[in-house]
Design an enzyme around this catalytic site. Structure first.
Site, PDB file in Angstrom:
ATOM      1  N   GLY A  10      59.695  43.026  35.371  1.00 27.89           N
ATOM      2  CA  GLY A  10      58.438  43.218  34.635  1.00 27.89           C
ATOM      3  C   GLY A  10      58.370  44.583  33.956  1.00 27.89           C
ATOM      4  N   LYS A  84      48.483  39.857  37.353  1.00 24.77           N
ATOM      5  CA  LYS A  84      47.801  41.106  37.027  1.00 24.77           C
ATOM      6  C   LYS A  84      46.775  41.026  35.902  1.00 24.77           C
ATOM      7  CE  LYS A  84      51.387  42.636  33.847  1.00 24.77           C
ATOM      8  NZ  LYS A  84      52.220  43.707  33.353  1.00 24.77           N
ATOM      9  N   SER A 124      46.339  50.131  42.353  1.00 27.38           N
ATOM     10  CA  SER A 124      45.684  50.369  41.060  1.00 27.38           C
ATOM     11  C   SER A 124      44.423  51.198  41.244  1.00 27.38           C
ATOM     12  CB  SER A 124      45.320  49.003  40.476  1.00 27.38           C
ATOM     13  OG  SER A 124      44.349  49.152  39.481  1.00 27.38           O
ATOM     14  N   THR A 126      41.774  50.471  40.150  1.00 27.01           N
ATOM     15  CA  THR A 126      40.658  49.534  40.285  1.00 27.01           C
ATOM     16  C   THR A 126      40.056  49.563  41.702  1.00 27.01           C
ATOM     17  OG1 THR A 126      39.931  47.265  39.827  1.00 27.01           O
ATOM     18  CG2 THR A 126      42.052  47.490  40.889  1.00 27.01           C
ATOM     19  N   TYR A 149      41.515  40.040  40.817  1.00 28.24           N
ATOM     20  CA  TYR A 149      42.774  40.794  40.756  1.00 28.24           C
ATOM     21  C   TYR A 149      42.620  42.114  41.536  1.00 28.24           C
ATOM     22  CZ  TYR A 149      45.590  44.587  38.929  1.00 28.24           C
ATOM     23  OH  TYR A 149      46.361  45.710  38.843  1.00 28.24           O
ATOM     24  N   LYS A 153      44.215  43.901  45.333  1.00 30.02           N
ATOM     25  CA  LYS A 153      44.772  45.240  45.580  1.00 30.02           C
ATOM     26  C   LYS A 153      44.051  45.896  46.767  1.00 30.02           C
ATOM     27  CE  LYS A 153      47.707  45.209  42.129  1.00 30.02           C
ATOM     28  NZ  LYS A 153      49.132  44.989  42.389  1.00 30.02           N
TER      29      LYS A 153
END
Ligand code: UDP
Length: 333
Positions: A10, A84, A124, A126, A149, A153
Site C-alpha cells: 500500500g 481506511k 491515526s 483520529t 474507521y 483504531k
C-alpha cells in the site's frame, strides 16, 4: 532484522519497505492487494535493488499467516493492513470492524505462537477525537473517534495495550499519523487509491491530470485564518523513516508507546491548493462547496515525543510534498 510488513504494497507500507531495505533489513510483505497493486513489488525492487518476499494473503487468514511465520524467522512486525476510507466505513461498519479487528487479532495470535514480540501499529490522529485541544499530545485522552474507521483504531490501540499488560515482554509502538501526502522521488510509488479518491491530495492529482473535472473545497466558513480546514500534512517518506526508527527503537523496548508522527504545523486546504499550483506551475480548477460531515476545523501534532524518543523529525517541505505528489500522479494516474 527480518520484518514482516502487513499491507506492505500500500501507500505508506511500500515507502516503509523501501526505507527498511535501504537500511539493511529483510522484509516480508503480506498484502491481499484489495487496495494495492502487485507492480509495487517490482517498483520496490527497482528502487532498492532488493526484492522483498511477497505473499498475497488476507492478514485475517490465520492459517495463511501462520505458514509465513513458519517459513520465515520474523523478528518484528509493522502492521498497516486495514480498510481506511472514512466515508465507506460509515456505510459498511461491520466490514470495517470485522476486517480491521480480525486481522489484528489473527496477527497477534500468530506472533504469540512464534514468540515474536515487537510490533509497530499504524494508528491515526483520529483517536484524539473531536474534543481535545490542538496541538495533540500523546498523553491526551485517545479514546474517541467520529466514524467506524477511526473507532477501529481506538479499539485496536486498546486491544494491543491490554495484550501488552498481560505480556510485559511485548513491545508495541502505536504510531499516530497525521495527514501523509507526497510520493517517492523516483515517481514509482505514491498514493493510488482504487476509484475516486476521498483524500485531498490524490483528488488534487486527478484534477491536475484532467481525470476529474474540479476539486471541491469542503467549506470556507470555518473559524481558521482563511476559513478552510487546517491539517498537519507530512511527506510519506518522512513517515516511512518514522517507521524505521520506531521498529529499531522497539528492538530494545518493552511496553506500549504512543507516538505522533506529524510536522507540528497546520496547513489549510487553500494553502495546499496554492502550494500545489505554485510548486508545479499549473492551475487547479476548484470550487468552494459545503462542509463535509464529520470534518474537524483544525488539528495538528505536537511532534516533540517523536524527536525525543526516536530522534525523528519531518524534514520535507510543503513544496517537496506538492512536487513529488504531482510527479507520481502525472505518471501513474
Ligand atoms: N478536502 C476537501 N476536498 C476534498 C477532500 C478533502 O476540501 O475533495 C479537505 C477536507 O475537508 C479536510 C482536508 O481536505 O479538511 C483533508 O481531508 P482528507 O480526507 O485528505 O484527510 P482527513 O483529515 O479528513 O483525514
Amino acid at each position: 532484522m527480518n520484518i514482516l510488513v502487513t499491507g506492505g504494497a500500500g501507500y505508506i507500507g511500500s515507502h516503509t519497505v523501501v526505507e527498511l531495505l535501504k537500511n539493511g533489513h529483510n522484509t516480508i510483505i503480506v498484502d491481499d492487494l484489495s487496495n494495492a497493486k502487485e507492480e509495487v513489488i517490482e517498483r520496490i525492487e527497482h528502487i532498492t535493488g532488493k526484492r522483498p518476499y511477497f505473499y498475497k494473503i488476507d492478514c485475517a487468514d490465520k492459517a495463511a499467516l501462520d505458514a509465513v511465520f513458519e517459513k520465515h524467522s520474523v523478528d518484528a512486525v509493522i502492521h498497516f493492513a486495514g480498510y481506511k476510507a472514512v466515508g465507506e466505513s460509515v456505510k459498511k461498519p461491520l466490514q470495517y470492524y470485522r476486517n480491521n479487528i480480525d486481522s489484528t487479532l489473527s496477527l497477534v495470535e500468530v506472533m504469540e505462537k512464534y514468540q515474536c514480540t515487537k510490533l509497530v501499529f499504524s494508528s491515526s490522529a483520529t483517536v484524539y477525537g473531536p474534543n481535545n485541544p490542538y496541538p495533540y499530545k500523546e498523553d491526551m485522552p485517545a479514546i474517541q473517534s467520529t466514524n467506524p474507521y477511526g473507532w477501529t483504531k481506538v479499539m485496536i490501540e486498546r486491544i494491543l495495550t491490554d495484550y501488552t499488560t498481560a505480556h510485559p515482554e511485548f513491545s508495541v509502538i502505536l504510531l499516530r499519523y497525521f495527514n501523509p501526502i507526497g510520493a517517492h522521488e523516483s515517481g514509482l510509488l505514491g498514493d493510488d487509491p482504487n476509484g475516486i479518491p476521498n483524500n485531498l491530495m490524490p483528488y488534487i492529482g486527478k484534477v491536475a491530470a484532467g481525470q476529474l473535472d474540479h476539486l471541491t473545497i469542503f467549506g470556507n466558513d470555518y473559524d481558521t485564518p482563511d476559513g478552510t480546514c487546517q491539517r498537519d500534512y507530512l511527506h510519506v517518506v518522512d513517515l516511512a523513516i518514522g517507521h524505521l526508527k520506531a521498529i529499531e527503537y522497539a528492538e530494545n523496548h518493552t511496553g506500549v508507546e504512543a507516538i505522533n508522527l506529524g510536522t507540528g504545523t497546520g496547513i489549510s486546504v487553500q494553502d495546499l491548493v496554492n502550494a500545489f499550483e505554485s510548486a508545479n506551475n499549473l492551475k487547479l480548477s476548484y470550487v468552494i462547496g459545503p462542509r463535509r460531515d464529520g470534518d474537524l476545523p483544525a488539528f495538528w501534532a505536537d511532534a516533540t515525543k517523536a524527536k525525543n524518543l526516536l530522534g525523528w523529525k519531518a524534514v520535507h517541505t510543503l513544496e517537496d510534498m506538492c512536487k513529488s505528489s504531482w510527479n507520481f500522479a502525472k505518471n501513474f494516474q
